[in-house]
Every structure is written in C-alpha cells, then in structure tokens.
Design a protein around this motif. Sequence first.
Motif, PDB file in Angstrom:
ATOM      1  N   VAL A 141       0.841  -1.201   0.000  1.00 29.59           N
ATOM      2  CA  VAL A 141       0.000   0.000   0.000  1.00 29.59           C
ATOM      3  C   VAL A 141       0.879   1.255   0.000  1.00 29.59           C
ATOM      4  CG1 VAL A 141      -1.605   1.354   1.397  1.00 29.59           C
ATOM      5  CG2 VAL A 141      -2.046  -1.056   0.979  1.00 29.59           C
ATOM      6  N   LYS A 142       2.000   1.209   0.713  1.00 28.38           N
ATOM      7  CA  LYS A 142       2.951   2.324   0.679  1.00 28.38           C
ATOM      8  C   LYS A 142       3.400   2.597  -0.756  1.00 28.38           C
ATOM      9  CE  LYS A 142       7.551   3.469   2.593  1.00 28.38           C
ATOM     10  NZ  LYS A 142       8.520   3.094   3.653  1.00 28.38           N
ATOM     11  N   ALA A 143       3.723   1.535  -1.490  1.00 28.80           N
ATOM     12  CA  ALA A 143       4.128   1.689  -2.888  1.00 28.80           C
ATOM     13  C   ALA A 143       2.989   2.240  -3.736  1.00 28.80           C
ATOM     14  CB  ALA A 143       4.610   0.351  -3.447  1.00 28.80           C
ATOM     15  N   LEU A 144       1.760   1.784  -3.476  1.00 30.56           N
ATOM     16  CA  LEU A 144       0.609   2.303  -4.212  1.00 30.56           C
ATOM     17  C   LEU A 144       0.393   3.785  -3.936  1.00 30.56           C
ATOM     18  CD1 LEU A 144      -1.986  -0.604  -3.873  1.00 30.56           C
ATOM     19  CD2 LEU A 144      -1.135   0.358  -6.021  1.00 30.56           C
ATOM     20  N   PHE A 145       0.491   4.184  -2.684  1.00 27.14           N
ATOM     21  CA  PHE A 145       0.336   5.598  -2.355  1.00 27.14           C
ATOM     22  C   PHE A 145       1.368   6.439  -3.110  1.00 27.14           C
ATOM     23  CE2 PHE A 145      -1.734   5.151   2.142  1.00 27.14           C
ATOM     24  CZ  PHE A 145      -2.940   4.851   1.536  1.00 27.14           C
ATOM     25  N   ASP A 146       2.620   5.992  -3.100  1.00 27.58           N
ATOM     26  CA  ASP A 146       3.673   6.760  -3.756  1.00 27.58           C
ATOM     27  C   ASP A 146       3.441   6.836  -5.265  1.00 27.58           C
ATOM     28  OD1 ASP A 146       4.888   7.292  -1.382  1.00 27.58           O
ATOM     29  OD2 ASP A 146       6.661   6.056  -1.718  1.00 27.58           O
ATOM     30  N   SER A 147       3.042   5.723  -5.885  1.00 25.12           N
ATOM     31  CA  SER A 147       2.836   5.726  -7.335  1.00 25.12           C
ATOM     32  C   SER A 147       1.620   6.546  -7.739  1.00 25.12           C
ATOM     33  CB  SER A 147       2.702   4.289  -7.850  1.00 25.12           C
ATOM     34  OG  SER A 147       1.507   3.687  -7.379  1.00 25.12           O
ATOM     35  N   SER A 148       0.681   6.738  -6.821  1.00 27.54           N
ATOM     36  CA  SER A 148      -0.549   7.457  -7.166  1.00 27.54           C
ATOM     37  C   SER A 148      -0.295   8.916  -7.524  1.00 27.54           C
ATOM     38  CB  SER A 148      -1.547   7.389  -6.005  1.00 27.54           C
ATOM     39  OG  SER A 148      -1.129   8.199  -4.917  1.00 27.54           O
ATOM     40  N   TRP A 149       0.800   9.479  -7.021  1.00 24.02           N
ATOM     41  CA  TRP A 149       1.075  10.891  -7.278  1.00 24.02           C
ATOM     42  C   TRP A 149       1.377  11.174  -8.743  1.00 24.02           C
ATOM     43  CZ3 TRP A 149       4.776  11.221  -2.484  1.00 24.02           C
ATOM     44  CH2 TRP A 149       3.997  11.247  -1.319  1.00 24.02           C
ATOM     45  N   ALA A 189      -3.298  -0.619 -11.227  1.00 25.33           N
ATOM     46  CA  ALA A 189      -2.282  -1.026 -10.252  1.00 25.33           C
ATOM     47  C   ALA A 189      -2.929  -1.669  -9.032  1.00 25.33           C
ATOM     48  CB  ALA A 189      -1.444   0.182  -9.833  1.00 25.33           C
ATOM     49  N   GLU A 190      -4.046  -1.104  -8.576  1.00 29.60           N
ATOM     50  CA  GLU A 190      -4.752  -1.693  -7.437  1.00 29.60           C
ATOM     51  C   GLU A 190      -5.249  -3.104  -7.760  1.00 29.60           C
ATOM     52  OE1 GLU A 190      -7.828   0.965  -6.233  1.00 29.60           O
ATOM     53  OE2 GLU A 190      -6.447   2.429  -5.356  1.00 29.60           O
ATOM     54  N   THR A 191      -5.741  -3.294  -8.973  1.00 24.78           N
ATOM     55  CA  THR A 191      -6.172  -4.630  -9.379  1.00 24.78           C
ATOM     56  C   THR A 191      -5.017  -5.624  -9.316  1.00 24.78           C
ATOM     57  OG1 THR A 191      -7.905  -3.755 -10.833  1.00 24.78           O
ATOM     58  CG2 THR A 191      -7.121  -5.991 -11.286  1.00 24.78           C
ATOM     59  N   TYR A 237      -2.191  -5.400  -7.561  1.00 22.23           N
ATOM     60  CA  TYR A 237      -1.697  -5.598  -6.195  1.00 22.23           C
ATOM     61  C   TYR A 237      -2.650  -6.474  -5.379  1.00 22.23           C
ATOM     62  CZ  TYR A 237       2.308  -2.396  -6.245  1.00 22.23           C
ATOM     63  OH  TYR A 237       3.524  -1.806  -6.488  1.00 22.23           O
ATOM     64  N   ILE A 238      -3.961  -6.202  -5.480  1.00 16.61           N
ATOM     65  CA  ILE A 238      -4.887  -6.940  -4.618  1.00 16.61           C
ATOM     66  C   ILE A 238      -5.054  -8.381  -5.093  1.00 16.61           C
ATOM     67  CG2 ILE A 238      -7.114  -6.433  -5.730  1.00 16.61           C
ATOM     68  CD1 ILE A 238      -8.146  -5.808  -2.818  1.00 16.61           C
ATOM     69  N   SER A 239      -4.872  -8.617  -6.386  1.00 17.46           N
ATOM     70  CA  SER A 239      -4.914 -10.003  -6.853  1.00 17.46           C
ATOM     71  C   SER A 239      -3.636 -10.743  -6.458  1.00 17.46           C
ATOM     72  CB  SER A 239      -5.122 -10.063  -8.370  1.00 17.46           C
ATOM     73  OG  SER A 239      -4.090  -9.376  -9.064  1.00 17.46           O
ATOM     74  N   ASN A 240      -2.503 -10.061  -6.526  1.00 16.71           N
ATOM     75  CA  ASN A 240      -1.243 -10.707  -6.145  1.00 16.71           C
ATOM     76  C   ASN A 240      -1.145 -10.974  -4.652  1.00 16.71           C
ATOM     77  OD1 ASN A 240      -0.367 -10.745  -8.788  1.00 16.71           O
ATOM     78  ND2 ASN A 240       0.879  -8.886  -8.614  1.00 16.71           N
ATOM     79  N   ILE A 241      -1.832 -10.165  -3.835  1.00 17.04           N
ATOM     80  CA  ILE A 241      -1.732 -10.352  -2.383  1.00 17.04           C
ATOM     81  C   ILE A 241      -2.343 -11.685  -1.957  1.00 17.04           C
ATOM     82  CG2 ILE A 241      -3.908  -9.350  -1.527  1.00 17.04           C
ATOM     83  CD1 ILE A 241      -0.408  -8.445  -0.217  1.00 17.04           C
ATOM     84  N   THR A 242      -3.169 -12.268  -2.814  1.00 16.95           N
ATOM     85  CA  THR A 242      -3.771 -13.560  -2.469  1.00 16.95           C
ATOM     86  C   THR A 242      -2.724 -14.656  -2.324  1.00 16.95           C
ATOM     87  OG1 THR A 242      -4.115 -14.165  -4.809  1.00 16.95           O
ATOM     88  CG2 THR A 242      -5.901 -12.977  -3.689  1.00 16.95           C
ATOM     89  N   ALA A 253       0.155   8.993 -11.251  1.00 16.95           N
ATOM     90  CA  ALA A 253      -0.711   8.125 -12.041  1.00 16.95           C
ATOM     91  C   ALA A 253      -2.026   8.807 -12.397  1.00 16.95           C
ATOM     92  CB  ALA A 253      -1.010   6.839 -11.264  1.00 16.95           C
ATOM     93  N   THR A 254      -2.621   8.356 -13.494  1.00 13.61           N
ATOM     94  CA  THR A 254      -4.008   8.706 -13.776  1.00 13.61           C
ATOM     95  C   THR A 254      -4.907   7.809 -12.917  1.00 13.61           C
ATOM     96  OG1 THR A 254      -4.189   7.051 -15.534  1.00 13.61           O
ATOM     97  CG2 THR A 254      -3.421   9.261 -16.159  1.00 13.61           C
ATOM     98  N   LEU A 255      -6.180   8.156 -12.813  1.00 16.85           N
ATOM     99  CA  LEU A 255      -7.103   7.313 -12.064  1.00 16.85           C
ATOM    100  C   LEU A 255      -7.163   5.917 -12.672  1.00 16.85           C
ATOM    101  CD1 LEU A 255      -9.249   6.736  -9.942  1.00 16.85           C
ATOM    102  CD2 LEU A 255     -10.949   7.793 -11.471  1.00 16.85           C
ATOM    103  N   ALA A 256      -7.263   5.853 -13.993  1.00 17.63           N
ATOM    104  CA  ALA A 256      -7.341   4.551 -14.648  1.00 17.63           C
ATOM    105  C   ALA A 256      -6.081   3.736 -14.390  1.00 17.63           C
ATOM    106  CB  ALA A 256      -7.565   4.725 -16.152  1.00 17.63           C
ATOM    107  N   GLY A 257      -4.933   4.394 -14.471  1.00 18.12           N
ATOM    108  CA  GLY A 257      -3.685   3.692 -14.222  1.00 18.12           C
ATOM    109  C   GLY A 257      -3.575   3.207 -12.789  1.00 18.12           C
ATOM    110  N   GLN A 258      -4.048   4.028 -11.840  1.00 17.28           N
ATOM    111  CA  GLN A 258      -3.997   3.627 -10.439  1.00 17.28           C
ATOM    112  C   GLN A 258      -4.964   2.481 -10.158  1.00 17.28           C
ATOM    113  OE1 GLN A 258      -1.702   4.703  -8.558  1.00 17.28           O
ATOM    114  NE2 GLN A 258      -2.282   4.009  -6.511  1.00 17.28           N
ATOM    115  N   LEU A 259      -6.107   2.507 -10.783  1.00 22.30           N
ATOM    116  CA  LEU A 259      -7.051   1.400 -10.617  1.00 22.30           C
ATOM    117  C   LEU A 259      -6.470   0.090 -11.147  1.00 22.30           C
ATOM    118  CD1 LEU A 259     -10.402   3.179 -11.582  1.00 22.30           C
ATOM    119  CD2 LEU A 259      -9.674   2.474  -9.293  1.00 22.30           C
TER     120      LEU A 259
END
Length: 273
Positions: free
Chosen positions: A223-231, A241-243, A245-250, A233-239
């Motif tokens: 999540v720290k990496a996601l927060f940093d990359s969000s600065w 990335a979230e997809t 990350y959350i799939s890989n966390i499984t 990123a576009t919304l679509a690009g951040q979404l």
Amino acid sequence: MAGELVNLNSIGAVGIITLNRPEARNALNPKMFQELGSAIQGCRGPDMRAVIITGSGGSGGSGGSFCAGGDVKDFVNQLGNSGPEGLHEHLKHLADTFHREIIIPIRQLDKPVIASIDGVAAGGGLSLALACDLRVASDSARFLMAYANIGATADGGSTYLLPRLIGTARAMELYLSDQPIGAQRALDLGLITQIFPPAELERSTLEFAARLAQGPTVAYGRVKALFDSSWDATLAGQLDAETEYISNITMTADFQEGIKAFAEKRSPRFQGR
C-alpha cells in the motif's frame, strides 16, 4: 550495527535507527549520511517489520534534537578551503547522496517507517522526517524549514513531500516565514499524527511500532508503494495497479491467514510473509 554517528538496533521485529551526534544536534555531515544510508539498508531484511528513526539527546529539558539539518559549519569550512566552486561541488554531492541513499531508500522500504521527534527537526532533519510514513513527536518538539535562514533552497524531498502533506500554501508559508512551529501546530497542520510527553515518547513510539510489526506488513509495504505511485498516475492507471496488487496479495501467507481468521472469528496471526 553501531556506527560512530548512527546506530541501528532492534527490539523484537522493530528496527531503531538513532542519529547519534547530540553535541551538534544531530546535524548531518558526510559521515552521518554514509552511516544513515547503511542503517536504512540494514532494515531491508524480513526480520525487521517496522522501523523507527529518532535522534539521541532528546529534549526533555536538555535541549536535544531529532536532527538540526545540514552541518552549516561544514559548509563554511568548505567555502573557506575551496571557495564557491568547491562548495558548489560539495553541496551537490551531499544533496545527491541524501536523496539517493537516504530519502529514496526510506520510501522503498516495504514496511512502516516512523519518525520519533523530540527537540528540533529543521532543514534536512525535517526532510528526513517527511520521508517517513508517520511522524510522532513530544510536546516540546519544534519544526522549522530553516533553509531561508541561510539563503538556501530546500532539499531532501521536502518540496515534493510537504505540499502533498499539508498543502502548497501552508508549505510555502513554512518556507517563507522560516519560523519554528510547535508540536500542537504541527498536529493541527497534519505534519505529525500524535503528541506525547517527552518522557513517554520513546516508549509510546516503540509500542506503536511493535503493534505495526505484528500486522500484515507485506500489505503495508505494498500500500505504501501504491500511495507513492498514485502521485504520478491517472485514475485509470492507479485502478489497474490496485487490481494487480490486490490479486497478487492472495499469494501471501498473511492474506490467507487473514481471511481464515475472519471466517473463524479469531484474531489473525500475521508473519510478514
């Protein structure tokens, strides 16, 4: 790791980096940059699941510091010994070292990093605190941009991190006024998240870090990496990335334990894996 100017110790799964130059209010010089960079690298292993950065000689009435910033006496010596051109090269090297070996590696640590601030955090010391994920302070802490006092621009990522933390206008006000603010004002601005009496700061910070170290630290780091990359990123690009990350966390043991614990109505036992 016990350096001359920076110490790295651990208590349980918490790494504690201590700036140890109290006679100079933990001002940053070339040797301290080197040792601080090494200490941060020493926190990369999986055994350390949270990190505290603090300074020796806490205030508690004794006038200590978290970090007073760059060692201005060193700058004066460089100017006298090698003139403006020599000072130019010296400061360029110091800033580059600060950024590449300290600020960026702190942001890349895949675990929570807490600045525990007693006394003054000024100039590069404030920048160092800003690079951390969280900042807690004693009620006698003071915060100061300090750069304008010597006619300098800012470094250490403060022109990037501070406006995002408290807003551009307030960040500019801190630079232009170049006056210290107290812990309560820093809390009101969102610069820090908690205030403790000086005598309780060390214990309270360690308890806080220990709780974080028991959490799902793999998820924290991502999540720290996601927060940093969000600065950037576009919304679509951040979404996207979230997809990812959350799939890989499984695939992590912590996530698998977390959902099992939820289903079994018990507290999870995270291992940072």
